[in-house]
Scaffold this motif. Structure first.
Motif, short mmCIF file in Angstrom:
data_model
loop_
_atom_site.label_atom_id
_atom_site.label_comp_id
_atom_site.label_asym_id
_atom_site.label_seq_id
_atom_site.Cartn_x
_atom_site.Cartn_y
_atom_site.Cartn_z
N ASN A 34 -13.49 -2.46 13.80
CA ASN A 34 -13.07 -3.81 14.16
C ASN A 34 -12.95 -4.61 12.87
O ASN A 34 -13.95 -5.06 12.30
CB ASN A 34 -14.09 -4.45 15.10
N PHE A 35 -11.72 -4.76 12.39
CA PHE A 35 -11.53 -5.38 11.08
C PHE A 35 -11.76 -6.89 11.08
O PHE A 35 -11.82 -7.51 10.02
CB PHE A 35 -10.14 -5.04 10.54
N ASN A 41 -2.13 -1.68 11.48
CA ASN A 41 -3.16 -0.82 12.06
C ASN A 41 -2.54 0.12 13.09
O ASN A 41 -2.30 -0.26 14.23
CB ASN A 41 -4.27 -1.66 12.69
N ASN A 42 -2.29 1.36 12.65
CA ASN A 42 -1.83 2.39 13.59
C ASN A 42 -2.95 3.39 13.88
O ASN A 42 -2.70 4.51 14.31
CB ASN A 42 -0.56 3.09 13.09
N GLY A 94 0.84 -1.19 0.00
CA GLY A 94 0.00 0.00 0.00
C GLY A 94 0.87 1.24 0.00
O GLY A 94 2.08 1.19 0.27
N ASN A 95 0.26 2.38 -0.29
CA ASN A 95 0.98 3.65 -0.25
C ASN A 95 0.98 4.21 1.17
O ASN A 95 0.72 3.49 2.12
CB ASN A 95 0.38 4.62 -1.26
N SER A 96 1.29 5.48 1.28
CA SER A 96 1.41 6.13 2.58
C SER A 96 2.61 5.51 3.32
O SER A 96 3.71 5.48 2.78
CB SER A 96 0.11 6.00 3.37
N ASP A 156 -4.31 0.69 7.73
CA ASP A 156 -5.74 0.50 8.04
C ASP A 156 -6.65 1.39 7.19
O ASP A 156 -7.74 0.96 6.77
CB ASP A 156 -6.00 0.73 9.53
N LEU A 157 -6.24 2.63 6.88
CA LEU A 157 -7.08 3.47 6.03
C LEU A 157 -7.12 2.95 4.60
O LEU A 157 -8.16 2.99 3.94
CB LEU A 157 -6.58 4.92 6.04
N THR A 158 -6.00 2.44 4.11
CA THR A 158 -5.96 1.84 2.78
C THR A 158 -6.86 0.62 2.71
O THR A 158 -7.60 0.43 1.73
CB THR A 158 -4.51 1.46 2.43
#
Length: 571
Positions: free
Chosen positions: A508-509, A479-480, A401-403, A455-457
Protein backbone atom coordinates in the motif's frame (compact mmCIF):
# COMPACT_ATOMS: atom_id res chain seq x y z
CA UNK A 1 61.00 21.58 9.88
CA UNK A 2 57.44 20.19 9.99
CA UNK A 3 54.75 22.51 11.28
CA UNK A 4 53.71 21.95 14.90
CA UNK A 5 50.16 20.77 14.42
CA UNK A 6 47.91 18.41 16.33
CA UNK A 7 46.89 15.33 14.38
CA UNK A 8 43.29 16.59 14.24
CA UNK A 9 44.48 19.91 12.73
CA UNK A 10 46.72 18.07 10.29
CA UNK A 11 43.81 15.89 9.15
CA UNK A 12 41.63 18.92 8.45
CA UNK A 13 44.35 20.81 6.55
CA UNK A 14 45.03 17.65 4.53
CA UNK A 15 41.35 17.25 3.65
CA UNK A 16 40.95 20.98 2.96
CA UNK A 17 43.87 20.92 0.51
CA UNK A 18 42.06 18.29 -1.58
CA UNK A 19 38.65 19.96 -1.36
CA UNK A 20 40.06 23.38 -2.23
CA UNK A 21 41.92 21.89 -5.19
CA UNK A 22 38.63 20.44 -6.47
CA UNK A 23 36.79 23.70 -5.84
CA UNK A 24 39.46 25.67 -7.70
CA UNK A 25 38.40 23.83 -10.86
CA UNK A 26 34.71 24.56 -10.49
CA UNK A 27 33.46 21.74 -8.25
CA UNK A 28 30.70 23.23 -6.08
CA UNK A 29 28.52 20.37 -4.81
CA UNK A 30 29.09 17.59 -2.28
CA UNK A 31 26.79 14.83 -1.05
CA UNK A 32 27.69 13.22 2.26
CA UNK A 33 26.40 10.41 4.45
CA UNK A 34 27.07 10.45 8.19
CA UNK A 35 30.10 8.65 9.63
CA UNK A 36 33.09 9.16 11.90
CA UNK A 37 36.18 8.46 9.77
CA UNK A 38 35.05 10.94 7.10
CA UNK A 39 34.88 13.81 9.64
CA UNK A 40 37.90 15.78 8.27
CA UNK A 41 36.43 15.69 4.74
CA UNK A 42 33.00 16.80 5.95
CA UNK A 43 34.42 19.67 8.01
CA UNK A 44 36.60 20.73 5.06
CA UNK A 45 33.55 20.90 2.78
CA UNK A 46 31.51 22.64 5.46
CA UNK A 47 34.16 25.36 5.88
CA UNK A 48 34.79 25.87 2.17
CA UNK A 49 32.88 28.90 0.79
CA UNK A 50 32.34 27.35 -2.65
CA UNK A 51 30.99 23.96 -1.60
CA UNK A 52 27.27 23.35 -1.15
CA UNK A 53 26.58 20.24 0.95
CA UNK A 54 23.58 17.96 0.83
CA UNK A 55 23.19 15.22 3.43
CA UNK A 56 21.75 11.84 2.44
CA UNK A 57 21.59 9.24 5.20
CA UNK A 58 21.44 6.15 2.98
CA UNK A 59 24.70 5.76 1.03
CA UNK A 60 23.07 4.15 -1.99
CA UNK A 61 20.53 6.96 -2.19
CA UNK A 62 23.35 9.48 -1.69
CA UNK A 63 25.27 8.10 -4.65
CA UNK A 64 22.29 8.23 -7.00
CA UNK A 65 21.35 11.69 -5.74
CA UNK A 66 24.90 12.85 -6.57
CA UNK A 67 24.54 11.15 -9.95
CA UNK A 68 21.40 13.21 -10.61
CA UNK A 69 23.14 16.43 -9.57
CA UNK A 70 26.06 15.71 -11.90
CA UNK A 71 23.76 14.60 -14.72
CA UNK A 72 21.82 17.85 -14.52
CA UNK A 73 24.80 20.22 -14.09
CA UNK A 74 27.23 18.24 -16.25
CA UNK A 75 29.89 19.07 -13.65
CA UNK A 76 31.66 16.79 -11.14
CA UNK A 77 29.98 16.20 -7.78
CA UNK A 78 31.80 15.10 -4.63
CA UNK A 79 30.53 12.03 -2.78
CA UNK A 80 31.76 11.31 0.77
CA UNK A 81 31.27 8.27 3.01
CA UNK A 82 32.97 6.72 5.99
CA UNK A 83 35.10 3.58 5.90
CA UNK A 84 34.04 -0.08 5.70
CA UNK A 85 30.95 -1.23 3.83
CA UNK A 86 29.55 2.31 3.47
CA UNK A 87 31.12 3.20 0.10
CA UNK A 88 30.27 -0.24 -1.29
CA UNK A 89 26.64 0.94 -1.38
CA UNK A 90 27.72 3.39 -4.08
CA UNK A 91 28.56 0.63 -6.51
CA UNK A 92 25.34 0.61 -8.64
CA UNK A 93 25.55 4.40 -9.08
CA UNK A 94 29.25 4.19 -9.97
CA UNK A 95 28.48 1.61 -12.66
CA UNK A 96 25.77 3.91 -14.05
CA UNK A 97 28.12 6.91 -13.95
CA UNK A 98 30.76 4.94 -15.84
CA UNK A 99 28.43 3.87 -18.64
CA UNK A 100 26.61 7.23 -18.81
CA UNK A 101 29.82 9.33 -18.73
CA UNK A 102 28.77 11.21 -15.57
CA UNK A 103 31.57 12.80 -13.50
CA UNK A 104 31.62 11.76 -9.84
CA UNK A 105 34.46 12.28 -7.36
CA UNK A 106 34.30 9.46 -4.82
CA UNK A 107 36.05 10.35 -1.57
CA UNK A 108 36.22 7.17 0.51
CA UNK A 109 37.43 7.81 4.05
CA UNK A 110 39.58 4.95 5.33
CA UNK A 111 41.40 3.59 8.35
CA UNK A 112 45.19 4.20 8.29
CA UNK A 113 47.57 1.46 7.00
CA UNK A 114 48.45 0.18 10.49
CA UNK A 115 44.81 -0.86 11.09
CA UNK A 116 44.59 -3.03 7.98
CA UNK A 117 45.10 -6.75 7.81
CA UNK A 118 44.43 -7.92 11.35
CA UNK A 119 40.70 -7.51 11.88
CA UNK A 120 40.42 -3.92 13.12
CA UNK A 121 36.82 -2.71 13.35
CA UNK A 122 35.13 -1.24 10.24
CA UNK A 123 38.25 -1.85 8.16
CA UNK A 124 38.37 -3.48 4.73
CA UNK A 125 40.38 -3.18 1.53
CA UNK A 126 39.07 -0.06 -0.25
CA UNK A 127 41.81 0.14 -2.86
CA UNK A 128 40.27 0.48 -6.32
CA UNK A 129 36.97 -0.53 -4.76
CA UNK A 130 35.03 0.05 -8.00
CA UNK A 131 37.41 -1.78 -10.33
CA UNK A 132 37.23 -1.07 -14.03
CA UNK A 133 34.35 1.39 -13.60
CA UNK A 134 36.78 4.13 -12.49
CA UNK A 135 38.58 6.59 -14.72
CA UNK A 136 41.34 6.75 -12.11
CA UNK A 137 42.20 5.84 -8.51
CA UNK A 138 44.36 7.74 -6.00
CA UNK A 139 45.42 7.18 -2.40
CA UNK A 140 47.57 10.05 -1.11
CA UNK A 141 48.03 8.33 2.25
CA UNK A 142 47.49 9.69 5.79
CA UNK A 143 47.81 13.39 6.52
CA UNK A 144 51.28 14.92 6.51
CA UNK A 145 52.35 17.96 8.50
CA UNK A 146 54.47 19.63 5.84
CA UNK A 147 53.32 22.35 3.47
CA UNK A 148 54.79 20.76 0.33
CA UNK A 149 52.73 17.52 0.50
CA UNK A 150 49.57 19.57 1.09
CA UNK A 151 50.42 21.69 -1.95
CA UNK A 152 50.85 18.50 -3.96
CA UNK A 153 47.47 17.23 -2.73
CA UNK A 154 45.91 20.56 -3.74
CA UNK A 155 47.39 20.10 -7.20
CA UNK A 156 46.04 16.55 -7.32
CA UNK A 157 42.56 17.91 -6.52
CA UNK A 158 42.81 20.29 -9.49
CA UNK A 159 43.92 17.47 -11.77
CA UNK A 160 41.15 15.14 -10.56
CA UNK A 161 38.46 17.74 -11.23
CA UNK A 162 39.74 18.04 -14.79
CA UNK A 163 40.22 14.30 -15.25
CA UNK A 164 36.63 13.60 -14.17
CA UNK A 165 35.52 15.70 -17.17
CA UNK A 166 37.99 14.89 -19.92
CA UNK A 167 38.89 13.17 -22.09
CA UNK A 168 36.21 10.69 -20.94
CA UNK A 169 33.86 11.92 -18.16
CA UNK A 170 33.22 9.49 -15.35
CA UNK A 171 33.90 8.49 -11.73
CA UNK A 172 37.24 8.85 -9.91
CA UNK A 173 37.97 7.38 -6.48
CA UNK A 174 40.26 9.07 -3.95
CA UNK A 175 40.87 6.90 -0.88
CA UNK A 176 41.65 9.08 2.15
CA UNK A 177 42.98 7.31 5.27
CA UNK A 178 42.85 9.32 8.50
CA UNK A 179 44.41 8.65 11.92
CA UNK A 180 42.61 9.63 15.11
CA UNK A 181 41.87 12.13 16.55
CA UNK A 182 39.57 13.22 13.74
CA UNK A 183 38.43 16.56 15.20
CA UNK A 184 40.61 19.67 14.78
CA UNK A 185 41.37 22.17 17.52
CA UNK A 186 38.98 25.06 17.88
CA UNK A 187 41.53 27.73 16.86
CA UNK A 188 42.82 26.25 13.58
CA UNK A 189 43.13 28.78 10.75
CA UNK A 190 42.32 27.44 7.28
CA UNK A 191 44.15 28.85 4.25
CA UNK A 192 42.39 31.24 1.89
CA UNK A 193 40.51 29.35 -0.80
CA UNK A 194 41.89 29.39 -4.32
CA UNK A 195 40.17 31.25 -7.16
CA UNK A 196 37.80 28.95 -9.02
CA UNK A 197 38.20 28.23 -12.73
CA UNK A 198 35.54 26.00 -14.24
CA UNK A 199 36.66 23.14 -16.45
CA UNK A 200 35.87 23.51 -20.12
CA UNK A 201 36.74 20.72 -22.48
CA UNK A 202 37.95 21.70 -25.94
CA UNK A 203 35.86 19.80 -28.53
CA UNK A 204 37.75 17.45 -30.81
CA UNK A 205 37.91 18.82 -34.36
CA UNK A 206 36.76 16.35 -37.04
CA UNK A 207 39.54 14.74 -39.03
CA UNK A 208 39.35 15.85 -42.68
CA UNK A 209 40.19 12.39 -44.03
CA UNK A 210 37.50 10.81 -41.89
CA UNK A 211 34.91 13.35 -43.08
CA UNK A 212 35.72 12.44 -46.68
CA UNK A 213 35.23 8.76 -45.86
CA UNK A 214 31.84 9.56 -44.30
CA UNK A 215 30.77 11.58 -47.32
CA UNK A 216 31.67 8.70 -49.65
CA UNK A 217 29.54 6.38 -47.54
CA UNK A 218 26.40 8.53 -47.31
CA UNK A 219 26.25 10.97 -50.24
CA UNK A 220 23.28 10.39 -52.54
CA UNK A 221 22.21 7.20 -50.74
CA UNK A 222 19.14 6.54 -48.60
CA UNK A 223 20.10 6.51 -44.93
CA UNK A 224 18.97 7.44 -41.47
CA UNK A 225 20.29 9.54 -38.63
CA UNK A 226 19.78 7.71 -35.36
CA UNK A 227 19.78 9.81 -32.18
CA UNK A 228 20.00 7.71 -29.04
CA UNK A 229 20.19 8.72 -25.39
CA UNK A 230 22.44 11.75 -24.91
CA UNK A 231 22.79 15.03 -23.03
CA UNK A 232 23.93 17.08 -26.01
CA UNK A 233 21.51 19.98 -25.61
CA UNK A 234 19.58 22.35 -27.87
CA UNK A 235 22.60 23.35 -29.96
CA UNK A 236 23.10 19.76 -31.06
CA UNK A 237 19.37 19.39 -31.82
CA UNK A 238 19.61 22.39 -34.15
CA UNK A 239 22.79 21.10 -35.79
CA UNK A 240 21.47 17.60 -36.45
CA UNK A 241 18.22 19.07 -37.79
CA UNK A 242 20.26 21.05 -40.34
CA UNK A 243 22.22 17.91 -41.21
CA UNK A 244 19.02 15.95 -41.84
CA UNK A 245 17.80 18.75 -44.11
CA UNK A 246 21.09 18.72 -46.01
CA UNK A 247 20.97 14.94 -46.50
CA UNK A 248 17.15 14.83 -46.85
CA UNK A 249 16.96 11.88 -44.49
CA UNK A 250 14.84 11.01 -41.43
CA UNK A 251 15.98 11.34 -37.82
CA UNK A 252 14.90 8.34 -35.78
CA UNK A 253 14.86 9.98 -32.35
CA UNK A 254 14.89 8.02 -29.11
CA UNK A 255 12.92 9.85 -26.38
CA UNK A 256 16.15 10.31 -24.39
CA UNK A 257 17.82 12.09 -27.30
CA UNK A 258 15.54 15.06 -26.53
CA UNK A 259 15.11 15.52 -30.26
CA UNK A 260 11.35 14.96 -30.04
CA UNK A 261 10.67 18.09 -27.97
CA UNK A 262 11.81 21.69 -28.36
CA UNK A 263 11.98 24.59 -30.74
CA UNK A 264 14.40 23.08 -33.27
CA UNK A 265 13.43 21.85 -36.75
CA UNK A 266 11.49 18.60 -36.22
CA UNK A 267 10.11 18.14 -39.74
CA UNK A 268 12.27 15.04 -40.26
CA UNK A 269 12.03 13.68 -36.70
CA UNK A 270 10.41 10.24 -36.57
CA UNK A 271 8.98 9.23 -33.18
CA UNK A 272 6.63 6.28 -33.92
CA UNK A 273 9.15 3.99 -35.61
CA UNK A 274 8.76 1.40 -32.84
CA UNK A 275 5.29 0.62 -34.21
CA UNK A 276 5.98 0.49 -37.96
CA UNK A 277 9.59 -0.64 -38.47
CA UNK A 278 8.92 -4.37 -38.22
CA UNK A 279 6.11 -4.57 -40.80
CA UNK A 280 7.74 -1.95 -43.08
CA UNK A 281 11.38 -3.07 -42.86
CA UNK A 282 11.60 -4.47 -46.40
CA UNK A 283 10.22 -1.28 -47.96
CA UNK A 284 12.59 1.10 -46.16
CA UNK A 285 16.08 -0.41 -46.18
CA UNK A 286 18.79 2.19 -45.46
CA UNK A 287 22.24 2.10 -47.04
CA UNK A 288 23.82 3.75 -44.00
CA UNK A 289 23.12 4.73 -40.42
CA UNK A 290 24.77 7.71 -38.71
CA UNK A 291 24.36 7.30 -34.95
CA UNK A 292 24.69 9.88 -32.20
CA UNK A 293 24.38 8.89 -28.54
CA UNK A 294 23.81 5.50 -26.95
CA UNK A 295 21.81 2.61 -28.34
CA UNK A 296 18.06 3.28 -28.51
CA UNK A 297 15.40 1.91 -26.17
CA UNK A 298 13.33 0.36 -28.97
CA UNK A 299 13.83 -3.37 -29.52
CA UNK A 300 12.06 -3.05 -32.87
CA UNK A 301 14.63 -0.47 -33.97
CA UNK A 302 17.54 -2.66 -32.89
CA UNK A 303 16.06 -5.61 -34.79
CA UNK A 304 15.54 -3.37 -37.82
CA UNK A 305 19.20 -2.38 -37.78
CA UNK A 306 20.20 -6.03 -37.54
CA UNK A 307 17.83 -7.10 -40.33
CA UNK A 308 18.74 -4.38 -42.79
CA UNK A 309 22.49 -4.72 -42.00
CA UNK A 310 23.17 -1.13 -42.97
CA UNK A 311 26.74 -0.04 -42.08
CA UNK A 312 26.74 2.11 -38.95
CA UNK A 313 28.86 5.24 -38.54
CA UNK A 314 28.98 5.96 -34.81
CA UNK A 315 29.90 9.31 -33.34
CA UNK A 316 31.74 8.32 -30.13
CA UNK A 317 33.49 11.49 -28.92
CA UNK A 318 34.86 9.87 -25.75
CA UNK A 319 35.76 6.55 -27.43
CA UNK A 320 33.84 4.86 -24.65
CA UNK A 321 32.88 1.85 -26.75
CA UNK A 322 36.07 -0.06 -27.61
CA UNK A 323 34.23 -2.46 -29.94
CA UNK A 324 31.98 -1.70 -32.87
CA UNK A 325 28.49 -3.27 -32.82
CA UNK A 326 27.36 -5.73 -35.52
CA UNK A 327 27.56 -3.94 -38.87
CA UNK A 328 29.51 -1.09 -37.31
CA UNK A 329 31.82 0.48 -39.89
CA UNK A 330 33.32 3.62 -38.36
CA UNK A 331 33.86 4.97 -34.85
CA UNK A 332 34.09 8.75 -35.10
CA UNK A 333 35.99 10.39 -32.22
CA UNK A 334 34.85 13.96 -32.56
CA UNK A 335 32.40 16.49 -31.17
CA UNK A 336 28.87 15.72 -32.48
CA UNK A 337 28.04 19.34 -33.31
CA UNK A 338 31.31 19.86 -35.18
CA UNK A 339 30.72 16.60 -37.05
CA UNK A 340 27.30 17.79 -38.23
CA UNK A 341 28.75 21.12 -39.34
CA UNK A 342 31.68 19.47 -41.14
CA UNK A 343 29.40 17.18 -43.15
CA UNK A 344 27.03 20.04 -44.04
CA UNK A 345 29.99 22.14 -45.21
CA UNK A 346 30.84 19.49 -47.81
CA UNK A 347 27.35 19.89 -49.34
CA UNK A 348 26.81 16.16 -49.89
CA UNK A 349 24.30 14.95 -52.45
CA UNK A 350 20.99 14.32 -50.64
CA UNK A 351 19.16 11.00 -50.57
CA UNK A 352 16.68 10.12 -53.33
CA UNK A 353 13.64 12.37 -53.08
CA UNK A 354 11.14 9.66 -52.13
CA UNK A 355 13.26 8.30 -49.24
CA UNK A 356 12.47 10.72 -46.42
CA UNK A 357 8.89 11.15 -47.62
CA UNK A 358 8.30 7.39 -47.15
CA UNK A 359 9.22 7.67 -43.48
CA UNK A 360 7.01 10.71 -43.13
CA UNK A 361 3.97 8.81 -44.45
CA UNK A 362 4.60 5.87 -42.09
CA UNK A 363 4.99 8.25 -39.17
CA UNK A 364 1.69 9.95 -39.99
CA UNK A 365 -0.21 6.67 -40.26
CA UNK A 366 1.15 5.38 -36.95
CA UNK A 367 0.34 8.68 -35.22
CA UNK A 368 -3.23 8.63 -36.55
CA UNK A 369 -3.86 5.13 -35.24
CA UNK A 370 -2.27 5.96 -31.89
CA UNK A 371 -5.47 7.37 -30.38
CA UNK A 372 -8.22 4.77 -30.91
CA UNK A 373 -11.62 5.33 -29.41
CA UNK A 374 -11.67 4.46 -25.73
CA UNK A 375 -14.05 1.61 -24.91
CA UNK A 376 -13.37 1.42 -21.17
CA UNK A 377 -12.22 4.05 -18.67
CA UNK A 378 -9.27 2.03 -17.39
CA UNK A 379 -5.99 3.93 -17.05
CA UNK A 380 -3.72 3.16 -20.00
CA UNK A 381 -0.03 4.04 -20.18
CA UNK A 382 -0.24 5.44 -23.69
CA UNK A 383 -2.85 7.98 -22.63
CA UNK A 384 -1.00 8.64 -19.36
CA UNK A 385 2.13 9.60 -21.33
CA UNK A 386 0.19 11.75 -23.79
CA UNK A 387 -1.64 13.61 -21.00
CA UNK A 388 1.54 14.03 -18.98
CA UNK A 389 3.44 15.63 -21.84
CA UNK A 390 0.42 17.74 -22.74
CA UNK A 391 0.18 19.15 -19.20
CA UNK A 392 3.86 19.87 -18.62
CA UNK A 393 4.90 23.48 -19.31
CA UNK A 394 8.06 24.65 -21.07
CA UNK A 395 11.37 23.97 -19.29
CA UNK A 396 10.02 20.90 -17.49
CA UNK A 397 11.92 17.80 -16.42
CA UNK A 398 10.37 14.40 -17.03
CA UNK A 399 12.48 11.66 -15.46
CA UNK A 400 11.58 8.13 -16.50
CA UNK A 401 12.08 4.85 -14.72
CA UNK A 402 13.37 1.89 -16.69
CA UNK A 403 11.52 -1.30 -17.56
CA UNK A 404 8.08 -0.30 -18.96
CA UNK A 405 7.89 3.51 -18.40
CA UNK A 406 10.77 4.38 -20.74
CA UNK A 407 9.29 2.07 -23.36
CA UNK A 408 5.91 3.72 -22.92
CA UNK A 409 7.56 7.08 -23.55
CA UNK A 410 9.27 5.64 -26.61
CA UNK A 411 6.01 4.34 -28.04
CA UNK A 412 3.60 7.13 -27.13
CA UNK A 413 5.41 10.44 -26.58
CA UNK A 414 5.28 11.78 -30.14
CA UNK A 415 6.70 15.19 -31.14
CA UNK A 416 6.04 18.52 -29.39
CA UNK A 417 7.30 22.08 -29.61
CA UNK A 418 7.58 22.47 -25.83
CA UNK A 419 11.02 22.28 -24.26
CA UNK A 420 10.74 19.18 -22.04
CA UNK A 421 13.89 17.41 -20.93
CA UNK A 422 13.38 13.67 -20.75
CA UNK A 423 16.00 11.79 -18.74
CA UNK A 424 16.59 8.30 -17.33
CA UNK A 425 19.37 6.07 -16.02
CA UNK A 426 20.05 4.15 -19.23
CA UNK A 427 23.77 3.48 -18.74
CA UNK A 428 22.98 -0.04 -17.57
CA UNK A 429 19.18 0.34 -17.51
CA UNK A 430 18.72 -0.60 -13.85
CA UNK A 431 15.68 0.19 -11.73
CA UNK A 432 17.83 1.02 -8.68
CA UNK A 433 18.23 4.60 -7.49
CA UNK A 434 15.54 6.08 -9.75
CA UNK A 435 13.87 8.24 -7.10
CA UNK A 436 17.23 9.53 -5.83
CA UNK A 437 18.55 10.34 -9.31
CA UNK A 438 15.32 12.17 -10.12
CA UNK A 439 15.56 14.20 -6.90
CA UNK A 440 19.16 15.09 -7.73
CA UNK A 441 18.24 16.25 -11.22
CA UNK A 442 15.22 18.14 -9.88
CA UNK A 443 17.61 20.55 -8.13
CA UNK A 444 18.10 22.19 -11.54
CA UNK A 445 16.21 25.23 -12.79
CA UNK A 446 13.06 23.52 -14.08
CA UNK A 447 9.56 24.98 -14.12
CA UNK A 448 8.13 21.59 -13.12
CA UNK A 449 9.85 18.30 -12.22
CA UNK A 450 7.91 15.06 -12.74
CA UNK A 451 8.98 11.42 -12.58
CA UNK A 452 7.26 8.46 -14.22
CA UNK A 453 8.09 5.03 -12.77
CA UNK A 454 6.72 1.57 -12.07
CA UNK A 455 5.83 0.09 -8.71
CA UNK A 456 8.93 -2.14 -8.41
CA UNK A 457 11.18 0.79 -9.30
CA UNK A 458 9.45 2.93 -6.69
CA UNK A 459 9.76 0.21 -4.05
CA UNK A 460 13.44 -0.30 -4.88
CA UNK A 461 14.39 3.24 -3.84
CA UNK A 462 11.86 4.13 -1.14
CA UNK A 463 14.62 5.53 1.11
CA UNK A 464 15.33 8.11 -1.58
CA UNK A 465 12.02 9.82 -0.72
CA UNK A 466 13.64 11.28 2.39
CA UNK A 467 15.26 13.88 0.12
CA UNK A 468 11.87 14.96 -1.30
CA UNK A 469 10.95 17.00 1.79
CA UNK A 470 10.27 20.62 0.87
CA UNK A 471 10.68 20.04 -2.88
CA UNK A 472 8.06 20.91 -5.50
CA UNK A 473 7.76 17.75 -7.60
CA UNK A 474 5.41 15.00 -8.69
CA UNK A 475 6.01 11.25 -8.94
CA UNK A 476 3.57 9.39 -11.18
CA UNK A 477 3.63 5.79 -10.03
CA UNK A 478 2.37 3.30 -12.62
CA UNK A 479 1.21 0.37 -10.49
CA UNK A 480 0.64 -2.78 -12.53
CA UNK A 481 1.42 -4.90 -9.46
CA UNK A 482 4.83 -6.27 -10.32
CA UNK A 483 7.27 -6.58 -13.20
CA UNK A 484 4.79 -5.87 -15.95
CA UNK A 485 7.46 -5.84 -18.66
CA UNK A 486 7.77 -9.61 -18.41
CA UNK A 487 4.14 -9.92 -19.52
CA UNK A 488 5.39 -9.00 -23.00
CA UNK A 489 8.19 -11.57 -22.94
CA UNK A 490 8.26 -15.38 -23.38
CA UNK A 491 8.61 -15.87 -19.60
CA UNK A 492 4.92 -14.97 -19.24
CA UNK A 493 3.96 -18.40 -20.62
CA UNK A 494 5.64 -20.26 -17.76
CA UNK A 495 3.64 -21.63 -14.84
CA UNK A 496 6.15 -20.02 -12.48
CA UNK A 497 5.81 -16.58 -14.11
CA UNK A 498 4.03 -14.84 -11.24
CA UNK A 499 6.37 -16.27 -8.61
CA UNK A 500 9.77 -15.70 -10.24
CA UNK A 501 9.26 -12.88 -12.73
CA UNK A 502 6.27 -10.68 -12.00
CA UNK A 503 7.03 -10.65 -8.24
CA UNK A 504 4.17 -8.43 -7.10
CA UNK A 505 4.78 -6.72 -3.76
CA UNK A 506 1.12 -5.94 -2.94
CA UNK A 507 2.25 -2.89 -0.97
CA UNK A 508 0.00 0.00 0.00
CA UNK A 509 2.05 2.92 -1.29
CA UNK A 510 -0.15 5.46 0.46
CA UNK A 511 1.65 4.43 3.64
CA UNK A 512 4.99 5.27 2.00
CA UNK A 513 3.67 8.70 1.03
CA UNK A 514 2.57 9.29 4.62
CA UNK A 515 5.89 8.09 6.04
CA UNK A 516 7.94 10.45 3.86
CA UNK A 517 5.52 13.39 3.87
CA UNK A 518 4.26 13.27 0.27
CA UNK A 519 0.79 14.28 -0.79
CA UNK A 520 -1.04 11.26 -2.19
CA UNK A 521 -3.74 10.65 -4.79
CA UNK A 522 -4.84 7.43 -6.45
CA UNK A 523 -6.17 7.22 -10.01
CA UNK A 524 -8.37 4.30 -11.05
CA UNK A 525 -10.03 5.91 -14.11
CA UNK A 526 -8.25 7.40 -17.11
CA UNK A 527 -10.76 10.27 -17.25
CA UNK A 528 -9.58 11.59 -13.85
CA UNK A 529 -5.83 11.56 -14.50
CA UNK A 530 -5.50 14.99 -16.12
CA UNK A 531 -7.29 16.85 -13.33
CA UNK A 532 -5.36 14.90 -10.69
CA UNK A 533 -2.03 15.72 -12.36
CA UNK A 534 -2.85 19.41 -12.74
CA UNK A 535 -3.96 19.61 -9.12
CA UNK A 536 -0.80 17.86 -7.90
CA UNK A 537 1.45 20.21 -9.87
CA UNK A 538 -0.42 23.25 -8.56
CA UNK A 539 -0.37 22.03 -4.95
CA UNK A 540 3.38 22.41 -4.54
CA UNK A 541 5.54 20.24 -2.32
CA UNK A 542 6.28 16.58 -3.05
CA UNK A 543 3.30 14.71 -4.50
CA UNK A 544 2.66 11.06 -5.36
CA UNK A 545 0.03 9.98 -7.89
CA UNK A 546 -0.54 6.22 -7.95
CA UNK A 547 -2.15 5.08 -11.21
CA UNK A 548 -3.70 1.62 -10.98
CA UNK A 549 -3.14 -0.36 -14.17
CA UNK A 550 -5.04 -3.47 -15.25
CA UNK A 551 -2.12 -5.45 -16.66
CA UNK A 552 -4.17 -7.62 -19.05
CA UNK A 553 -6.06 -4.60 -20.39
CA UNK A 554 -2.79 -2.74 -20.95
CA UNK A 555 -1.17 -5.63 -22.84
CA UNK A 556 -4.26 -6.01 -25.01
CA UNK A 557 -4.26 -2.28 -25.88
CA UNK A 558 -0.62 -2.43 -26.87
CA UNK A 559 -1.10 -5.47 -29.06
CA UNK A 560 -4.21 -4.01 -30.67
CA UNK A 561 -2.28 -0.87 -31.62
CA UNK A 562 0.62 -2.82 -33.17
CA UNK A 563 -1.79 -5.01 -35.11
CA UNK A 564 -3.68 -1.95 -36.37
CA UNK A 565 -0.47 -0.33 -37.61
CA UNK A 566 0.63 -3.51 -39.38
CA UNK A 567 -2.80 -3.85 -41.02
CA UNK A 568 -2.73 -0.23 -42.18
CA UNK A 569 0.64 -0.75 -43.85
CA UNK A 570 -0.62 -3.70 -45.91
CA UNK A 571 -3.37 -1.64 -47.54
Amino acid sequence: MPEKLSLGDSNLLWAYALIDGLASRGVTQAVISPGSRSTPLVIACDHHPAIQIRVQVDERCAAFFALGLAKQSQQPVILIATSGSAPAHWFPAVIEANHSTIPLILLTADRPPELHGWGANQTTDQQRLFGSHLRAFYDPGPAENETLPRDQLHKLGREIATQAMQPHPGPIQVNMPFREPLLPSSNICLPESATAQRNTAAPATPDATLIEAIIRQIAGKPGIILCGASDLGATFAQAVGRLAESLDCPILADPLSNMRNGGHDKRRVIAHYDAFLEPAAEAIRPHWVLRFGALPVSKALLQYLEKTQAPQLICDPYQQWPSLPPHGKLSIATDPILLCEAIIAKQPTPAPKAWCAAFGRLEQRAATIMTPETVEDHPFEGEIVDTLLDCLPDRSLLFSGNSMPIRQLDSWSGVRDKQIQIAANRGVSGIDGTISTFLGMAQGDYSVAVALMGDLTFYHDLNGLLAAAGEDLVIVLINNNGGGIFGYLPQSSLNSYEHYWNTATDLNFQHAATLYGLGYKQVTQQSTFRATLEQSIASGGPQLIEVMIDRDYSIERHRHYRAAVAQQLTK
